[in-house]
Scaffold this motif. Structure first.
Motif, mmCIF file in Angstrom:
data_model
loop_
_atom_site.group_PDB
_atom_site.id
_atom_site.type_symbol
_atom_site.label_atom_id
_atom_site.label_comp_id
_atom_site.label_asym_id
_atom_site.label_seq_id
_atom_site.Cartn_x
_atom_site.Cartn_y
_atom_site.Cartn_z
ATOM 1 N N LEU A 1 35.492 41.068 40.863
ATOM 2 C CA LEU A 1 36.450 42.090 40.321
ATOM 3 C C LEU A 1 35.890 43.821 40.600
ATOM 4 C CD1 LEU A 1 38.113 41.238 37.073
ATOM 5 C CD2 LEU A 1 39.005 42.050 39.376
ATOM 6 N N GLU A 2 34.501 44.038 40.051
ATOM 7 C CA GLU A 2 33.845 45.292 40.501
ATOM 8 C C GLU A 2 33.976 45.464 41.770
ATOM 9 O OE1 GLU A 2 30.284 45.726 37.099
ATOM 10 O OE2 GLU A 2 29.914 44.183 38.655
ATOM 11 N N LYS A 3 33.344 44.454 42.519
ATOM 12 C CA LYS A 3 33.426 44.850 44.020
ATOM 13 C C LYS A 3 34.574 45.133 44.993
ATOM 14 C CE LYS A 3 28.918 44.920 44.178
ATOM 15 N NZ LYS A 3 28.130 44.044 45.012
ATOM 16 N N THR A 4 35.741 44.402 44.466
ATOM 17 C CA THR A 4 37.225 44.539 44.848
ATOM 18 C C THR A 4 37.769 45.829 44.348
ATOM 19 O OG1 THR A 4 37.376 42.235 44.757
ATOM 20 C CG2 THR A 4 39.463 43.546 44.693
ATOM 21 N N ILE A 5 37.503 46.243 43.236
ATOM 22 C CA ILE A 5 37.937 47.444 42.871
ATOM 23 C C ILE A 5 37.335 48.597 43.487
ATOM 24 C CG2 ILE A 5 38.402 48.845 40.748
ATOM 25 C CD1 ILE A 5 38.469 46.252 38.947
ATOM 26 N N PHE B 1 44.898 49.460 40.337
ATOM 27 C CA PHE B 1 44.526 48.267 39.717
ATOM 28 C C PHE B 1 44.772 48.302 37.976
ATOM 29 C CE2 PHE B 1 41.969 47.840 43.610
ATOM 30 C CZ PHE B 1 41.778 46.374 43.582
ATOM 31 N N TYR B 2 44.822 47.268 37.334
ATOM 32 C CA TYR B 2 44.875 47.255 35.860
ATOM 33 C C TYR B 2 44.496 45.680 35.698
ATOM 34 C CZ TYR B 2 48.155 50.955 35.300
ATOM 35 O OH TYR B 2 48.728 52.127 35.392
ATOM 36 N N VAL B 3 43.312 45.692 34.539
ATOM 37 C CA VAL B 3 42.682 44.461 34.249
ATOM 38 C C VAL B 3 42.599 44.044 32.944
ATOM 39 C CG1 VAL B 3 40.279 43.365 34.720
ATOM 40 C CG2 VAL B 3 40.950 45.226 36.243
ATOM 41 N N ILE B 4 43.060 42.707 32.638
ATOM 42 C CA ILE B 4 42.820 42.126 31.468
ATOM 43 C C ILE B 4 41.485 41.590 31.487
ATOM 44 C CG2 ILE B 4 43.740 40.582 29.627
ATOM 45 C CD1 ILE B 4 46.550 41.539 30.737
ATOM 46 N N GLU B 5 40.481 41.638 30.420
ATOM 47 C CA GLU B 5 39.453 40.747 30.372
ATOM 48 C C GLU B 5 39.447 39.936 29.067
ATOM 49 O OE1 GLU B 5 36.402 40.114 32.054
ATOM 50 O OE2 GLU B 5 36.612 41.745 33.784
ATOM 51 N N GLY B 6 39.292 38.624 29.446
ATOM 52 C CA GLY B 6 39.332 37.639 28.189
ATOM 53 C C GLY B 6 37.908 36.973 27.896
ATOM 54 N N ASP B 7 37.421 37.108 26.883
ATOM 55 C CA ASP B 7 36.178 36.431 26.490
ATOM 56 C C ASP B 7 36.012 36.172 24.981
ATOM 57 O OD1 ASP B 7 34.219 36.412 28.527
ATOM 58 O OD2 ASP B 7 34.169 38.587 28.824
ATOM 59 N N GLN B 8 35.374 35.155 24.598
ATOM 60 C CA GLN B 8 35.395 35.162 23.191
ATOM 61 C C GLN B 8 34.794 36.219 22.334
ATOM 62 O OE1 GLN B 8 33.315 31.054 23.057
ATOM 63 N NE2 GLN B 8 35.062 30.035 22.503
ATOM 64 N N GLN B 9 33.783 36.681 22.901
ATOM 65 C CA GLN B 9 33.246 37.885 22.145
ATOM 66 C C GLN B 9 32.590 38.918 23.057
ATOM 67 O OE1 GLN B 9 33.372 38.253 18.856
ATOM 68 N NE2 GLN B 9 33.913 36.217 18.112
ATOM 69 N N THR B 10 32.552 40.145 22.536
ATOM 70 C CA THR B 10 31.821 41.249 23.248
ATOM 71 C C THR B 10 32.765 42.036 24.283
ATOM 72 O OG1 THR B 10 31.072 40.488 25.472
ATOM 73 C CG2 THR B 10 29.510 39.860 23.535
ATOM 74 N N LEU B 11 32.412 43.329 24.405
ATOM 75 C CA LEU B 11 33.108 44.342 25.427
ATOM 76 C C LEU B 11 32.368 44.262 26.746
ATOM 77 C CD1 LEU B 11 34.218 47.100 22.972
ATOM 78 C CD2 LEU B 11 35.574 45.167 23.852
ATOM 79 N N GLY C 1 36.412 52.814 36.969
ATOM 80 C CA GLY C 1 37.620 53.409 36.968
ATOM 81 C C GLY C 1 38.867 52.934 36.927
ATOM 82 N N ALA C 2 38.946 51.655 36.672
ATOM 83 C CA ALA C 2 40.348 50.873 36.441
ATOM 84 C C ALA C 2 40.528 50.809 35.089
ATOM 85 C CB ALA C 2 40.108 49.715 37.263
ATOM 86 N N PRO C 3 41.977 50.966 34.580
ATOM 87 C CA PRO C 3 42.144 50.553 33.160
ATOM 88 C C PRO C 3 42.029 49.347 33.026
ATOM 89 C CG PRO C 3 44.013 52.027 34.598
ATOM 90 C CD PRO C 3 42.861 51.454 35.442
ATOM 91 N N VAL C 4 41.350 49.075 31.938
ATOM 92 C CA VAL C 4 41.010 47.628 31.378
ATOM 93 C C VAL C 4 41.169 47.666 29.916
ATOM 94 C CG1 VAL C 4 38.802 48.268 31.044
ATOM 95 C CG2 VAL C 4 39.168 45.822 31.387
ATOM 96 N N ILE C 5 41.788 46.217 29.442
ATOM 97 C CA ILE C 5 41.732 46.012 27.895
ATOM 98 C C ILE C 5 41.050 44.648 27.694
ATOM 99 C CG2 ILE C 5 44.009 44.865 28.257
ATOM 100 C CD1 ILE C 5 44.494 45.789 25.255
ATOM 101 N N ILE D 1 44.939 42.233 37.314
ATOM 102 C CA ILE D 1 44.048 40.772 37.524
ATOM 103 C C ILE D 1 43.679 40.447 35.898
ATOM 104 C CG2 ILE D 1 41.891 40.228 38.353
ATOM 105 C CD1 ILE D 1 42.167 42.099 40.656
ATOM 106 N N ILE D 2 44.046 39.297 35.556
ATOM 107 C CA ILE D 2 43.489 38.732 34.428
ATOM 108 C C ILE D 2 42.258 37.875 34.673
ATOM 109 C CG2 ILE D 2 44.332 37.164 32.547
ATOM 110 C CD1 ILE D 2 47.317 38.076 33.815
ATOM 111 N N GLU D 3 41.111 38.235 34.032
ATOM 112 C CA GLU D 3 39.708 37.550 34.090
ATOM 113 C C GLU D 3 39.771 36.607 32.749
ATOM 114 O OE1 GLU D 3 34.917 37.400 34.330
ATOM 115 O OE2 GLU D 3 36.341 39.642 34.695
ATOM 116 N N ASN D 4 40.353 35.171 33.093
ATOM 117 C CA ASN D 4 40.604 34.377 31.904
ATOM 118 C C ASN D 4 39.120 34.009 31.323
ATOM 119 O OD1 ASN D 4 41.743 32.272 30.097
ATOM 120 N ND2 ASN D 4 43.278 32.111 31.814
#
Length: 305
Positions: free
Chosen positions: A136-140, A149-159, A169-173, A204-207
Protein backbone atom coordinates in the motif's frame (compact mmCIF):
# COMPACT_ATOMS: atom_id res chain seq x y z
CA UNK A 1 -19.96 -13.33 19.77
CA UNK A 2 -19.52 -13.81 16.04
CA UNK A 3 -21.58 -16.92 15.36
CA UNK A 4 -19.73 -17.72 12.15
CA UNK A 5 -16.20 -17.95 13.50
CA UNK A 6 -16.36 -17.66 17.30
CA UNK A 7 -14.44 -14.38 17.67
CA UNK A 8 -15.78 -12.14 20.40
CA UNK A 9 -15.42 -8.38 19.84
CA UNK A 10 -17.82 -7.47 22.65
CA UNK A 11 -15.24 -7.28 25.44
CA UNK A 12 -13.28 -4.80 23.31
CA UNK A 13 -15.62 -2.48 21.37
CA UNK A 14 -14.64 -1.69 17.81
CA UNK A 15 -12.69 1.58 17.62
CA UNK A 16 -12.46 3.93 14.66
CA UNK A 17 -9.47 6.28 14.79
CA UNK A 18 -8.25 8.83 12.27
CA UNK A 19 -4.57 9.49 13.08
CA UNK A 20 -4.10 12.96 14.52
CA UNK A 21 -7.56 13.14 16.07
CA UNK A 22 -7.71 13.28 19.84
CA UNK A 23 -10.64 10.93 20.32
CA UNK A 24 -11.42 7.56 18.84
CA UNK A 25 -15.01 6.58 18.13
CA UNK A 26 -16.20 3.35 19.69
CA UNK A 27 -19.06 1.23 18.46
CA UNK A 28 -20.03 -1.73 20.59
CA UNK A 29 -22.89 -4.18 20.45
CA UNK A 30 -25.68 -4.41 23.00
CA UNK A 31 -24.17 -6.96 25.28
CA UNK A 32 -24.31 -7.04 29.08
CA UNK A 33 -22.65 -9.89 30.93
CA UNK A 34 -25.09 -9.61 33.83
CA UNK A 35 -28.36 -9.19 31.95
CA UNK A 36 -28.95 -10.03 28.34
CA UNK A 37 -31.68 -11.26 26.05
CA UNK A 38 -31.87 -14.66 24.38
CA UNK A 39 -33.63 -15.99 21.34
CA UNK A 40 -34.94 -19.51 21.92
CA UNK A 41 -36.12 -21.99 19.32
CA UNK A 42 -38.91 -24.22 20.56
CA UNK A 43 -39.40 -27.15 18.24
CA UNK A 44 -41.25 -26.10 15.12
CA UNK A 45 -42.59 -22.97 16.78
CA UNK A 46 -39.80 -20.37 16.77
CA UNK A 47 -40.30 -17.19 18.75
CA UNK A 48 -38.42 -14.58 20.74
CA UNK A 49 -39.05 -13.73 24.36
CA UNK A 50 -36.93 -11.35 26.45
CA UNK A 51 -35.81 -12.33 29.93
CA UNK A 52 -32.95 -11.46 32.22
CA UNK A 53 -30.43 -13.78 33.82
CA UNK A 54 -28.51 -13.22 37.00
CA UNK A 55 -25.37 -15.27 36.61
CA UNK A 56 -24.75 -15.88 40.26
CA UNK A 57 -26.15 -19.42 40.10
CA UNK A 58 -26.82 -22.33 37.84
CA UNK A 59 -30.32 -23.31 36.82
CA UNK A 60 -31.81 -26.02 34.60
CA UNK A 61 -33.20 -25.22 31.18
CA UNK A 62 -36.15 -27.63 31.30
CA UNK A 63 -38.77 -25.58 33.05
CA UNK A 64 -42.38 -24.48 33.14
CA UNK A 65 -42.72 -20.70 33.21
CA UNK A 66 -45.70 -20.98 35.49
CA UNK A 67 -43.48 -21.16 38.59
CA UNK A 68 -40.45 -19.29 39.96
CA UNK A 69 -36.89 -20.62 40.00
CA UNK A 70 -34.55 -21.08 42.88
CA UNK A 71 -32.11 -18.21 43.26
CA UNK A 72 -32.46 -14.76 41.81
CA UNK A 73 -33.79 -15.43 38.35
CA UNK A 74 -36.27 -13.04 36.77
CA UNK A 75 -38.32 -13.74 33.66
CA UNK A 76 -40.44 -11.31 31.69
CA UNK A 77 -42.59 -13.08 29.12
CA UNK A 78 -44.95 -11.72 26.54
CA UNK A 79 -47.07 -14.93 26.82
CA UNK A 80 -47.51 -17.96 29.06
CA UNK A 81 -46.14 -21.30 27.93
CA UNK A 82 -43.93 -24.22 28.85
CA UNK A 83 -41.14 -25.62 26.73
CA UNK A 84 -37.89 -27.54 26.50
CA UNK A 85 -34.89 -25.72 25.07
CA UNK A 86 -33.41 -27.04 21.84
CA UNK A 87 -29.62 -26.70 21.85
CA UNK A 88 -29.06 -28.57 18.59
CA UNK A 89 -26.61 -27.54 15.91
CA UNK A 90 -29.49 -26.24 13.82
CA UNK A 91 -29.59 -23.14 16.05
CA UNK A 92 -25.93 -22.39 15.31
CA UNK A 93 -26.47 -22.82 11.58
CA UNK A 94 -29.52 -20.55 11.67
CA UNK A 95 -27.63 -17.86 13.60
CA UNK A 96 -24.73 -18.09 11.16
CA UNK A 97 -27.12 -17.65 8.24
CA UNK A 98 -28.71 -14.65 9.96
CA UNK A 99 -25.33 -12.99 10.61
CA UNK A 100 -24.10 -13.49 7.05
CA UNK A 101 -27.50 -12.52 5.64
CA UNK A 102 -27.51 -9.20 7.45
CA UNK A 103 -23.90 -8.57 6.45
CA UNK A 104 -24.66 -9.27 2.80
CA UNK A 105 -27.54 -6.78 2.82
CA UNK A 106 -25.24 -4.09 4.23
CA UNK A 107 -22.56 -5.05 1.70
CA UNK A 108 -25.02 -4.47 -1.14
CA UNK A 109 -25.83 -1.09 0.37
CA UNK A 110 -22.11 -0.25 0.44
CA UNK A 111 -21.74 -1.43 -3.14
CA UNK A 112 -24.57 0.78 -4.31
CA UNK A 113 -23.06 3.76 -2.48
CA UNK A 114 -19.65 3.16 -4.05
CA UNK A 115 -21.17 2.86 -7.51
CA UNK A 116 -23.19 6.06 -7.12
CA UNK A 117 -20.10 8.03 -6.02
CA UNK A 118 -17.73 6.35 -8.49
CA UNK A 119 -15.60 4.90 -5.70
CA UNK A 120 -13.56 1.84 -6.69
CA UNK A 121 -13.12 -0.32 -3.57
CA UNK A 122 -10.46 -3.01 -3.06
CA UNK A 123 -10.48 -5.48 -0.17
CA UNK A 124 -6.89 -6.60 0.58
CA UNK A 125 -6.75 -9.92 2.44
CA UNK A 126 -3.87 -12.14 3.50
CA UNK A 127 -2.25 -13.90 6.40
CA UNK A 128 -0.14 -11.69 8.72
CA UNK A 129 3.23 -10.62 7.35
CA UNK A 130 2.48 -10.94 3.64
CA UNK A 131 3.48 -7.33 3.00
CA UNK A 132 0.06 -5.73 2.45
CA UNK A 133 0.96 -2.45 4.20
CA UNK A 134 4.27 -2.10 2.38
CA UNK A 135 2.47 -2.76 -0.90
CA UNK A 136 0.00 0.00 0.00
CA UNK A 137 2.73 2.46 0.96
CA UNK A 138 4.63 1.97 -2.29
CA UNK A 139 1.44 2.07 -4.38
CA UNK A 140 0.24 5.33 -2.85
CA UNK A 141 3.68 6.94 -3.13
CA UNK A 142 3.88 6.08 -6.83
CA UNK A 143 0.31 7.02 -7.84
CA UNK A 144 -0.88 9.71 -5.42
CA UNK A 145 -0.63 12.39 -8.12
CA UNK A 146 -2.86 10.33 -10.42
CA UNK A 147 -5.31 8.61 -8.06
CA UNK A 148 -7.30 9.96 -5.11
CA UNK A 149 -6.57 7.38 -2.37
CA UNK A 150 -8.51 6.62 0.82
CA UNK A 151 -7.52 3.78 3.14
CA UNK A 152 -9.29 1.76 5.83
CA UNK A 153 -6.88 -0.19 8.03
CA UNK A 154 -8.17 -3.22 9.95
CA UNK A 155 -6.26 -4.66 12.92
CA UNK A 156 -7.16 -6.03 16.31
CA UNK A 157 -5.01 -3.46 18.10
CA UNK A 158 -2.59 -0.51 17.53
CA UNK A 159 -2.46 2.38 15.05
CA UNK A 160 0.82 1.19 13.55
CA UNK A 161 -0.41 0.58 10.02
CA UNK A 162 -2.63 3.67 9.95
CA UNK A 163 0.35 5.80 10.99
CA UNK A 164 2.42 4.33 8.16
CA UNK A 165 -0.30 5.15 5.63
CA UNK A 166 -0.81 8.64 7.06
CA UNK A 167 2.88 9.31 6.38
CA UNK A 168 2.19 8.84 2.66
CA UNK A 169 -0.35 11.68 2.76
CA UNK A 170 -3.40 9.53 2.06
CA UNK A 171 -6.49 9.93 4.28
CA UNK A 172 -6.75 6.86 6.50
CA UNK A 173 -8.89 5.51 9.32
CA UNK A 174 -7.92 2.65 11.64
CA UNK A 175 -10.52 0.09 12.70
CA UNK A 176 -9.41 -1.82 15.80
CA UNK A 177 -11.62 -4.88 16.13
CA UNK A 178 -10.50 -5.96 19.61
CA UNK A 179 -10.96 -9.74 19.61
CA UNK A 180 -12.64 -9.64 16.20
CA UNK A 181 -10.76 -11.47 13.45
CA UNK A 182 -12.29 -9.77 10.40
CA UNK A 183 -13.93 -6.61 9.13
CA UNK A 184 -17.59 -6.65 8.19
CA UNK A 185 -19.82 -4.50 5.99
CA UNK A 186 -21.16 -2.46 8.90
CA UNK A 187 -17.64 -1.55 10.07
CA UNK A 188 -16.73 -0.41 6.57
CA UNK A 189 -19.93 1.62 6.29
CA UNK A 190 -19.16 3.49 9.52
CA UNK A 191 -15.52 4.01 8.55
CA UNK A 192 -16.39 5.40 5.11
CA UNK A 193 -18.72 7.95 6.69
CA UNK A 194 -16.08 9.11 9.18
CA UNK A 195 -13.38 9.19 6.52
CA UNK A 196 -15.65 11.19 4.18
CA UNK A 197 -14.48 9.37 1.07
CA UNK A 198 -14.75 11.68 -1.95
CA UNK A 199 -16.28 10.88 -5.32
CA UNK A 200 -14.09 9.44 -8.08
CA UNK A 201 -11.56 7.89 -5.72
CA UNK A 202 -9.89 4.60 -4.86
CA UNK A 203 -10.79 3.09 -1.47
CA UNK A 204 -8.42 0.39 -0.27
CA UNK A 205 -9.51 -1.72 2.70
CA UNK A 206 -6.66 -3.58 4.38
CA UNK A 207 -8.45 -6.37 6.21
CA UNK A 208 -7.34 -8.08 9.43
CA UNK A 209 -4.53 -10.57 8.72
CA UNK A 210 -6.45 -13.83 8.49
CA UNK A 211 -7.09 -16.22 5.59
CA UNK A 212 -10.24 -17.78 7.08
CA UNK A 213 -12.99 -15.50 8.40
CA UNK A 214 -12.59 -12.47 6.07
CA UNK A 215 -13.43 -14.82 3.20
CA UNK A 216 -17.01 -15.10 4.49
CA UNK A 217 -17.70 -11.38 4.82
CA UNK A 218 -18.55 -9.36 1.74
CA UNK A 219 -17.71 -5.69 2.39
CA UNK A 220 -19.26 -4.32 -0.78
CA UNK A 221 -15.88 -4.15 -2.53
CA UNK A 222 -15.43 -4.18 -6.29
CA UNK A 223 -12.48 -6.57 -6.16
CA UNK A 224 -10.98 -8.81 -3.50
CA UNK A 225 -7.19 -9.09 -3.63
CA UNK A 226 -5.48 -11.95 -1.80
CA UNK A 227 -1.78 -11.36 -1.11
CA UNK A 228 0.60 -14.26 -0.55
CA UNK A 229 4.35 -13.94 -0.02
CA UNK A 230 7.05 -16.35 -1.15
CA UNK A 231 8.02 -16.84 2.50
CA UNK A 232 4.74 -18.71 3.01
CA UNK A 233 3.93 -22.23 1.91
CA UNK A 234 3.06 -22.65 -1.76
CA UNK A 235 0.11 -24.85 -0.75
CA UNK A 236 -1.75 -21.93 0.88
CA UNK A 237 -4.49 -21.97 -1.81
CA UNK A 238 -5.24 -25.60 -1.01
CA UNK A 239 -5.18 -25.06 2.75
CA UNK A 240 -7.39 -21.96 2.60
CA UNK A 241 -9.57 -22.53 -0.48
CA UNK A 242 -12.39 -20.26 0.72
CA UNK A 243 -10.23 -17.16 0.50
CA UNK A 244 -8.77 -17.94 -2.90
CA UNK A 245 -12.14 -18.99 -4.26
CA UNK A 246 -13.72 -15.68 -3.19
CA UNK A 247 -10.87 -13.49 -4.53
CA UNK A 248 -10.48 -11.87 -7.92
CA UNK A 249 -6.77 -11.06 -7.81
CA UNK A 250 -3.80 -12.95 -6.36
CA UNK A 251 -0.62 -10.99 -5.67
CA UNK A 252 2.52 -13.06 -5.12
CA UNK A 253 4.74 -10.69 -3.12
CA UNK A 254 8.37 -10.64 -2.00
CA UNK A 255 9.66 -12.17 -5.23
CA UNK A 256 13.07 -10.65 -4.46
CA UNK A 257 13.47 -13.41 -1.86
CA UNK A 258 12.93 -16.30 -4.31
CA UNK A 259 16.66 -17.13 -4.52
CA UNK A 260 16.71 -17.70 -0.76
CA UNK A 261 13.52 -19.70 -0.13
CA UNK A 262 12.07 -22.99 -1.26
CA UNK A 263 9.02 -21.67 -3.12
CA UNK A 264 7.74 -22.67 -6.54
CA UNK A 265 5.76 -19.81 -8.14
CA UNK A 266 4.33 -22.02 -10.88
CA UNK A 267 3.14 -24.53 -8.30
CA UNK A 268 1.29 -21.93 -6.21
CA UNK A 269 -0.36 -20.58 -9.37
CA UNK A 270 -1.38 -24.11 -10.30
CA UNK A 271 -2.88 -24.74 -6.86
CA UNK A 272 -4.69 -21.38 -6.85
CA UNK A 273 -6.19 -22.02 -10.29
CA UNK A 274 -7.45 -25.40 -9.10
CA UNK A 275 -9.50 -23.50 -6.52
CA UNK A 276 -10.46 -20.54 -8.73
CA UNK A 277 -9.65 -20.63 -12.44
CA UNK A 278 -10.70 -16.96 -12.83
CA UNK A 279 -7.86 -15.61 -10.67
CA UNK A 280 -5.61 -12.93 -12.15
CA UNK A 281 -2.01 -12.92 -10.90
CA UNK A 282 0.60 -10.26 -10.20
CA UNK A 283 4.13 -11.31 -9.25
CA UNK A 284 6.04 -8.48 -7.62
CA UNK A 285 8.29 -7.21 -4.87
CA UNK A 286 6.88 -4.22 -3.01
CA UNK A 287 10.32 -3.73 -1.44
CA UNK A 288 12.41 -3.52 -4.61
CA UNK A 289 9.69 -2.39 -7.03
CA UNK A 290 10.10 -5.40 -9.30
CA UNK A 291 6.80 -6.08 -11.11
CA UNK A 292 5.02 -3.11 -9.54
CA UNK A 293 4.51 -1.27 -12.84
CA UNK A 294 2.07 -3.91 -14.08
CA UNK A 295 0.14 -3.61 -10.82
CA UNK A 296 0.06 0.20 -11.12
CA UNK A 297 -1.27 0.06 -14.68
CA UNK A 298 -4.03 -2.33 -13.65
CA UNK A 299 -5.08 -0.04 -10.79
CA UNK A 300 -5.19 3.04 -12.99
CA UNK A 301 -7.34 1.20 -15.51
CA UNK A 302 -9.82 0.10 -12.83
CA UNK A 303 -10.19 3.57 -11.35
CA UNK A 304 -10.60 5.15 -14.77
CA UNK A 305 -13.50 2.76 -15.35
Amino acid sequence: MCNTCGCDPHDHPTKYTIPGQKHAHEHGHDHDHEHHSHEHIHGDNSHVHPHTHSHGHQHPHDHDHGHSHEGQHEHEHTHYHSHDHDHSNSKVVQLEQDVLGKNNLLAERNRGYFEAKHIFALNLVSSPGSGKTTLLEKTIAALKNEINFYVIEGDQQTLNDANRIQATGAPVIQINTGNGCHLDADMVNKAVKQLEVADNSLLIIENVGNLVCPAMFDLGENKRVVVISVTEGEDKPLKYPGMFHSSDICIINKTDLLPYVDFNVEKVREYALQVNHHLQFFELSATTGEGMTTWFEWLKKQVAG
